[in-house]
Write an enzyme that holds these catalytic residues in place. Structure first.
Site, short mmCIF file in Angstrom:
data_model
loop_
_atom_site.label_atom_id
_atom_site.label_comp_id
_atom_site.label_asym_id
_atom_site.label_seq_id
_atom_site.Cartn_x
_atom_site.Cartn_y
_atom_site.Cartn_z
N LYS A 183 22.02 -31.07 -28.74
CA LYS A 183 22.77 -32.30 -28.39
C LYS A 183 24.14 -32.26 -29.07
O LYS A 183 25.16 -32.53 -28.45
CB LYS A 183 21.99 -33.56 -28.82
CG LYS A 183 20.75 -33.82 -28.00
CD LYS A 183 21.09 -34.19 -26.54
CE LYS A 183 19.86 -34.36 -25.68
NZ LYS A 183 20.12 -34.28 -24.24
N PHE A 228 21.57 -34.56 -17.23
CA PHE A 228 20.33 -34.82 -17.98
C PHE A 228 19.49 -33.57 -18.15
O PHE A 228 18.66 -33.53 -19.05
CB PHE A 228 19.44 -35.82 -17.23
CG PHE A 228 20.00 -37.20 -17.14
CD1 PHE A 228 20.07 -38.00 -18.26
CD2 PHE A 228 20.45 -37.71 -15.94
CE1 PHE A 228 20.58 -39.29 -18.19
CE2 PHE A 228 20.96 -39.00 -15.86
CZ PHE A 228 21.03 -39.78 -16.97
N LEU A 272 6.46 -42.72 -28.86
CA LEU A 272 5.57 -43.82 -29.21
C LEU A 272 5.02 -44.60 -28.01
O LEU A 272 3.80 -44.79 -27.90
CB LEU A 272 6.33 -44.77 -30.16
CG LEU A 272 5.57 -46.00 -30.64
CD1 LEU A 272 4.31 -45.62 -31.38
CD2 LEU A 272 6.47 -46.85 -31.52
N SER A 278 22.15 -38.23 -27.80
CA SER A 278 21.06 -38.95 -28.46
C SER A 278 21.49 -39.42 -29.85
O SER A 278 22.32 -38.79 -30.51
CB SER A 278 19.88 -37.99 -28.60
OG SER A 278 18.95 -38.48 -29.53
N ALA A 279 20.85 -40.49 -30.29
CA ALA A 279 21.08 -40.99 -31.65
C ALA A 279 20.63 -39.96 -32.68
O ALA A 279 20.96 -40.09 -33.86
CB ALA A 279 20.31 -42.29 -31.85
N TYR A 314 16.43 -28.96 -30.96
CA TYR A 314 16.73 -29.95 -29.91
C TYR A 314 17.96 -30.78 -30.30
O TYR A 314 18.91 -30.91 -29.52
CB TYR A 314 15.52 -30.87 -29.69
CG TYR A 314 15.87 -32.19 -29.05
CD1 TYR A 314 16.12 -32.27 -27.69
CD2 TYR A 314 16.00 -33.36 -29.83
CE1 TYR A 314 16.48 -33.48 -27.11
CE2 TYR A 314 16.35 -34.56 -29.26
CZ TYR A 314 16.60 -34.63 -27.90
OH TYR A 314 16.97 -35.82 -27.34
N SER A 355 10.81 -28.69 -13.74
CA SER A 355 10.03 -28.00 -14.77
C SER A 355 9.21 -28.99 -15.60
O SER A 355 8.22 -28.62 -16.21
CB SER A 355 10.94 -27.19 -15.69
OG SER A 355 11.74 -28.07 -16.46
N ASN A 356 9.65 -30.25 -15.66
CA ASN A 356 8.95 -31.20 -16.51
C ASN A 356 8.62 -32.50 -15.77
O ASN A 356 8.51 -33.56 -16.39
CB ASN A 356 9.79 -31.48 -17.77
CG ASN A 356 8.99 -32.14 -18.86
OD1 ASN A 356 7.77 -31.95 -18.95
ND2 ASN A 356 9.64 -32.94 -19.68
#
Ligand code: UD1
Length: 345
Positions: free
Chosen positions: A156, A83, A207, A127-128, A152, A36-37
């Site tokens: 997590k 994932f 970024l 994730s952090a 999101y 999908s991505n």
């Protein structure tokens, strides 16, 4: 006997790098993705890097219970790395139901099928973001989680909790599940072969893809979001972790599970370098390492950004024997090589 690891979302950015490292470490890997991505670029790159043409690939939707069950019943899977999830913070704010539905259902289906079909080892990619804006940096695994600032981030946290609860509930049963949660800081870069890397759809949120796309001329100008933060140069501080280093952490974690070296039934590790780097420093390093000038400007802060977060990776270093090795310079050179590869240069 070779062990088999299922990588859900294995055709994506992190999944493809993890697949390479697992194969190079001697595992049999099954890749499953709903595409999908991503497209097949990275999966084809994985085959080239490893020289393995016959990596099993299944196009499946992890939200479809039947498809996930079939995958686990048709294949002997020793460990699964999960994932397959949506990952754009802004999009999750606009489409919360889509995010909860996808990220929770896919993980629930994996857990249920793993437990029912004798796969006892589940590694979840966290994730952090679960630390929110921390009161103290660097953060250890014991740093309290903060309420999530986006759907999101909430998925997590919820998946972390779901795995912890499942580990407790299945202990001593036939369907026993052991878990590892890896909390990634900011994964960047690409494989040194430049055959796999990040493939953002549309305008990149993160970024480094924005930097490389600006450098190649796809974007006009990078906006640095905020230069009035209480940091040495006014821009945010992050812990940028090389994607190959990050992928290697999964090999250590899977080995730990399969060789019964875990010290608890559900373990948590921060995956970062322990070194804070500011946005401006990253931009300057990119320019210096690759010998080019980047068009950038300072822009207002981006909603939801934390000022500073970086990892205390001591636990992963000591307990798993894993350590980030590549320098930010090497990583930024690899990211640029990948962007040029995409552009056919
Ligand atoms: C975000 C997510 C994180 C997720 C990670 C995946 C949050 C708050 N953030 O982290 O959960 O795991 O992506 O990689 O949930 N920046 C600019 N200009 C840009 C893009 C970014 O200045 O065009 C700055 C940001 O303000 C930030 C830094 O660069 O200070 C890093 O941003 P980004 O790559 O988006 O990662 P995070 O927001 O740290």
């Amino acid at each position: 006997m070779k062990k088999t690891v299922l990588v859900s979302g294995g055709a994506g950015f992190i999944g493809s790098h993890v697949t390479v490292e697992l194969i190079e470490a001697g595992y049999d890997v099954i890749v499953a993705d709903n595409m999908s991505n991503c497209d097949m670029t990275c999966f084809e790159g994985v085959k080239k890097i490893t020289g393995k043409e016959d990596i099993p690939f299944f196009k499946i939707d992890f939200c479809k219970e039947e498809e996930v069950r079939k995958l686990f019943s048709d294949n002997k899977i020793d460990a699964v790395i999960h994932f397959a999830a949506f990952k754009a913070v802004g999009e999750s704010v606009a489409k919360p139901v889509m995010y909860y539905k996808n990220n929770l259902n896919s993980f629930l289906n994996v857990l249920e099928a793993a437990s029912a079909h004798g796969c006892h080892n589940v590694l979840f990619s966290s994730s952090a973001t679960v630390y929110g804006e921390p009161d103290k940096v660097p953060v250890t695994e014991n740093t309290p989680r903060k309420p999530a600032t986006s759907p999101y981030g909430n998925t997590k946290q919820m998946c972390e909790d779901i795995l912890q609860d499942t580990v407790k509930a299945t202990k001593g049963t036939d369907g026993e599940i052991k878990g590892i949660l890896l909390r990634y800081f900011n994964p960047i870069g690409a494989h040194p072969s430049a055959l796999i890397g990040e493939l953002p759809r549309g305008v990149p949120n993160n970024l480094v893809p924005f930097i490389t796309q600006t450098a190649i001329g796809k974007r006009e100008c990078l906006s640095i979001f905020g230069n009035d933060y209480p940091t040495p140069d006014g821009t945010c501080l992050r812990d940028y972790i090389d994607i190959v280093d990050l992928a290697k952490a999964h090999v250590f974690a899977v080995g730990r599970m399969l060789e019964n070296k875990m010290k608890a039934d559900c373990e948590i590790f921060n995956i970062g370098t322990g070194k804070p780097v500011s946005v401006l420093e990253l931009v300057n390093s990119f320019e210096r390492v690759n010998g080019l000038k980047l068009n950038y400007k300072f822009a207002p802060r981006r909603a939801g950004d934390v000022t500073a977060i970086w990892a205390d990776p001591t636990l992963a270093n000591k307990e798993m024997g894993w350590k980030a090795e590549r320098s930010v310079d090497e990583t930024l050179a690899a990211a640029w090589a990948w962007e040029k590869h995409l552009a056919g240069k």
